[in-house]
Motif scaffolding. Structure first.
Motif, PDB file in Angstrom:
ATOM      1  N   GLU A  32       0.834  -1.202   0.000  1.00 48.36           N
ATOM      2  CA  GLU A  32       0.000   0.000   0.000  1.00 48.36           C
ATOM      3  C   GLU A  32       0.868   1.252   0.000  1.00 48.36           C
ATOM      4  O   GLU A  32       1.943   1.281   0.604  1.00 48.36           O
ATOM      5  CB  GLU A  32      -0.917  -0.003   1.229  1.00 48.36           C
ATOM      6  N   ASP A  33       0.394   2.278  -0.678  1.00 50.50           N
ATOM      7  CA  ASP A  33       1.087   3.567  -0.715  1.00 50.50           C
ATOM      8  C   ASP A  33       1.298   4.059   0.723  1.00 50.50           C
ATOM      9  O   ASP A  33       0.343   4.170   1.489  1.00 50.50           O
ATOM     10  CB  ASP A  33       0.233   4.573  -1.492  1.00 50.50           C
ATOM     11  N   PRO A  34       2.541   4.340   1.134  1.00 48.90           N
ATOM     12  CA  PRO A  34       2.797   4.783   2.519  1.00 48.90           C
ATOM     13  C   PRO A  34       2.156   6.111   2.861  1.00 48.90           C
ATOM     14  O   PRO A  34       2.055   6.473   4.029  1.00 48.90           O
ATOM     15  CB  PRO A  34       4.335   4.870   2.582  1.00 48.90           C
ATOM     16  N   ARG A  35       1.702   6.841   1.851  1.00 51.95           N
ATOM     17  CA  ARG A  35       1.007   8.108   2.095  1.00 51.95           C
ATOM     18  C   ARG A  35      -0.441   7.892   2.522  1.00 51.95           C
ATOM     19  O   ARG A  35      -1.142   8.850   2.867  1.00 51.95           O
ATOM     20  CB  ARG A  35       1.064   8.983   0.845  1.00 51.95           C
ATOM     21  N   LEU A  36      -0.866   6.623   2.487  1.00 49.45           N
ATOM     22  CA  LEU A  36      -2.255   6.305   2.838  1.00 49.45           C
ATOM     23  C   LEU A  36      -2.367   5.462   4.097  1.00 49.45           C
ATOM     24  O   LEU A  36      -3.468   5.086   4.501  1.00 49.45           O
ATOM     25  CB  LEU A  36      -2.925   5.550   1.676  1.00 49.45           C
ATOM     26  N   ALA A  37      -1.234   5.153   4.733  1.00 52.52           N
ATOM     27  CA  ALA A  37      -1.253   4.280   5.907  1.00 52.52           C
ATOM     28  C   ALA A  37      -0.269   4.784   6.959  1.00 52.52           C
ATOM     29  O   ALA A  37       0.627   5.568   6.669  1.00 52.52           O
ATOM     30  CB  ALA A  37      -0.893   2.859   5.498  1.00 52.52           C
ATOM     31  N   GLY A  38      -0.463   4.313   8.198  1.00 48.70           N
ATOM     32  CA  GLY A  38       0.419   4.709   9.288  1.00 48.70           C
ATOM     33  C   GLY A  38       0.370   6.206   9.526  1.00 48.70           C
ATOM     34  O   GLY A  38      -0.702   6.800   9.630  1.00 48.70           O
ATOM     35  N   SER A  39       1.544   6.827   9.572  1.00 48.44           N
ATOM     36  CA  SER A  39       1.615   8.278   9.759  1.00 48.44           C
ATOM     37  C   SER A  39       1.344   9.027   8.453  1.00 48.44           C
ATOM     38  O   SER A  39       1.286  10.257   8.441  1.00 48.44           O
ATOM     39  CB  SER A  39       3.001   8.664  10.288  1.00 48.44           C
ATOM     40  N   LYS A  40       1.226   8.260   7.358  1.00 43.67           N
ATOM     41  CA  LYS A  40       0.985   8.804   6.013  1.00 43.67           C
ATOM     42  C   LYS A  40       2.153   9.648   5.499  1.00 43.67           C
ATOM     43  O   LYS A  40       1.985  10.482   4.614  1.00 43.67           O
ATOM     44  CB  LYS A  40      -0.331   9.613   5.983  1.00 43.67           C
ATOM     45  N   ASN A  41       3.317   9.408   6.056  1.00 35.63           N
ATOM     46  CA  ASN A  41       4.533  10.081   5.602  1.00 35.63           C
ATOM     47  C   ASN A  41       5.413   9.054   4.887  1.00 35.63           C
ATOM     48  O   ASN A  41       5.785   8.044   5.488  1.00 35.63           O
ATOM     49  CB  ASN A  41       5.292  10.680   6.784  1.00 35.63           C
ATOM     50  N   PRO A  42       5.742   9.273   3.612  1.00 35.33           N
ATOM     51  CA  PRO A  42       6.549   8.296   2.877  1.00 35.33           C
ATOM     52  C   PRO A  42       8.037   8.423   3.204  1.00 35.33           C
ATOM     53  O   PRO A  42       8.838   8.915   2.416  1.00 35.33           O
ATOM     54  CB  PRO A  42       6.269   8.663   1.412  1.00 35.33           C
ATOM     55  N   GLY A  43       8.375   7.970   4.406  1.00 36.88           N
ATOM     56  CA  GLY A  43       9.757   8.009   4.860  1.00 36.88           C
ATOM     57  C   GLY A  43      10.129   6.749   5.596  1.00 36.88           C
ATOM     58  O   GLY A  43       9.302   5.842   5.768  1.00 36.88           O
ATOM     59  N   SER A  44      11.355   6.668   6.060  1.00 39.05           N
ATOM     60  CA  SER A  44      11.858   5.439   6.697  1.00 39.05           C
ATOM     61  C   SER A  44      11.140   5.118   8.009  1.00 39.05           C
ATOM     62  O   SER A  44      10.909   3.950   8.318  1.00 39.05           O
ATOM     63  CB  SER A  44      13.366   5.548   6.928  1.00 39.05           C
ATOM     64  N   THR A  45      10.779   6.146   8.782  1.00 33.32           N
ATOM     65  CA  THR A  45      10.096   5.893  10.058  1.00 33.32           C
ATOM     66  C   THR A  45       8.746   5.223   9.842  1.00 33.32           C
ATOM     67  O   THR A  45       8.401   4.250  10.532  1.00 33.32           O
ATOM     68  CB  THR A  45       9.899   7.214  10.841  1.00 33.32           C
ATOM     69  N   ASN A  46       7.982   5.711   8.880  1.00 34.52           N
ATOM     70  CA  ASN A  46       6.678   5.109   8.601  1.00 34.52           C
ATOM     71  C   ASN A  46       6.838   3.713   8.002  1.00 34.52           C
ATOM     72  O   ASN A  46       6.011   2.820   8.248  1.00 34.52           O
ATOM     73  CB  ASN A  46       5.859   6.000   7.665  1.00 34.52           C
ATOM     74  N   MET A  47       7.885   3.509   7.218  1.00 37.87           N
ATOM     75  CA  MET A  47       8.143   2.179   6.660  1.00 37.87           C
ATOM     76  C   MET A  47       8.463   1.182   7.764  1.00 37.87           C
ATOM     77  O   MET A  47       8.102   0.004   7.680  1.00 37.87           O
ATOM     78  CB  MET A  47       9.305   2.246   5.658  1.00 37.87           C
ATOM     79  N   LEU A  48       9.124   1.649   8.819  1.00 41.69           N
ATOM     80  CA  LEU A  48       9.394   0.780   9.962  1.00 41.69           C
ATOM     81  C   LEU A  48       8.097   0.413  10.666  1.00 41.69           C
ATOM     82  O   LEU A  48       7.901  -0.732  11.074  1.00 41.69           O
ATOM     83  CB  LEU A  48      10.348   1.489  10.932  1.00 41.69           C
ATOM     84  N   ARG A  49       7.194   1.377  10.776  1.00 42.79           N
ATOM     85  CA  ARG A  49       5.892   1.109  11.400  1.00 42.79           C
ATOM     86  C   ARG A  49       5.067   0.126  10.564  1.00 42.79           C
ATOM     87  O   ARG A  49       4.445  -0.796  11.094  1.00 42.79           O
ATOM     88  CB  ARG A  49       5.091   2.405  11.537  1.00 42.79           C
ATOM     89  N   LEU A  50       5.060   0.323   9.257  1.00 38.35           N
ATOM     90  CA  LEU A  50       4.194  -0.450   8.378  1.00 38.35           C
ATOM     91  C   LEU A  50       4.762  -1.821   7.994  1.00 38.35           C
ATOM     92  O   LEU A  50       4.006  -2.767   7.773  1.00 38.35           O
ATOM     93  CB  LEU A  50       3.910   0.349   7.093  1.00 38.35           C
ATOM     94  N   HIS A  51       6.102  -1.919   7.918  1.00 35.93           N
ATOM     95  CA  HIS A  51       6.698  -3.157   7.396  1.00 35.93           C
ATOM     96  C   HIS A  51       7.783  -3.693   8.325  1.00 35.93           C
ATOM     97  O   HIS A  51       7.469  -4.277   9.337  1.00 35.93           O
ATOM     98  CB  HIS A  51       7.197  -2.914   5.969  1.00 35.93           C
TER      99      HIS A  51
END
Length: 198
Positions: A32-51
């Motif tokens: 899923e587009d990281p801009r639509l999930a978690g903190s909705k910020n497409p960066g490494s911190t949100n990627m850690l949260r999501l994946h």
């Protein structure tokens, strides 16, 4: 001619900055587009949260490198400090407002750090240490980014004062991108990425 070359370099840096590591990785993986999930910020911190940590590390390295490469090349070619500063800012603006992804990008923290790396290991080392200490003490990645952005122009003034103005401009840009985080921190609604109580 020099002005034209400088403007072209700045524009190319913006285009390079627009290549967002998190969005590209998610598209390659079918996530899923990281801009639509978690903190909705497409960066490494949100990627850690999501994946997972590997995905976050890959995004972090990618975003660091795209900030470092144009600035290092400009530094090597002998561009003026002010021009190098605008090249770095253009790269970060590309990350924040990517032309390839509807101009909706990240907050530019990793890319900003990448921009500052060619200015010296002492400078970048102090900034990384500031970020890590703030994160370790507070648990907030956003607060770590904010404190580091505030510290950056103060540190560069002591080490390479000719870069103080562009670094100050870059810090202001980062702080503006964290206004919503500042509001959540003040209201106690910001989420920690590290919680030592667990």
């Amino acid at each position: 001619m020099i002005i034209l070359i400088s403007l072209l370099f700045i524009f190319c840096s913006y285009l390079l900055g627009g290549l967002n590591g998190a969005i590209l990785l998610c598209r390659i993986k079918g996530w899923e587009d990281p801009r639509l999930a978690g903190s909705k910020n497409p960066g490494s911190t949100n990627m850690l949260r999501l994946h997972h940590a590997q995905a976050a590390s890959a995004v972090l390295i990618f975003d660091l490198l795209k900030g470092t490469l144009p600035v290092y090349l400009a530094y090597f070619l002998g561009f003026s400090p002010l021009c190098i500063g605008f090249i770095g800012i253009a790269t970060c603006l590309g990350h924040i407002f990517p032309p390839y992804f509807e101009f909706k990008g990240g907050k530019g923290v990793a890319t900003s750090l990448g921009v500052l790396l060619p200015l010296g290991t002492n400078m970048s080392g102090l900034l990384v240490l500031t970020w890590l200490l703030t994160l370790a003490i507070s648990g907030y990645a956003s607060l770590a980014a904010i404190i580091t952005a505030i510290a950056a122009p103060i540190i560069i003034e002591q080490i390479k004062p000719e870069f103080t103005l562009p670094v100050l401009m870059l810090s202001i840009l980062i702080l503006l991108r964290h206004v919503s985080n500042i509001k959540r921190l003040l209201s106690g609604k910001e989420k920690k990425i590290v919680n030592w109580k667990q």
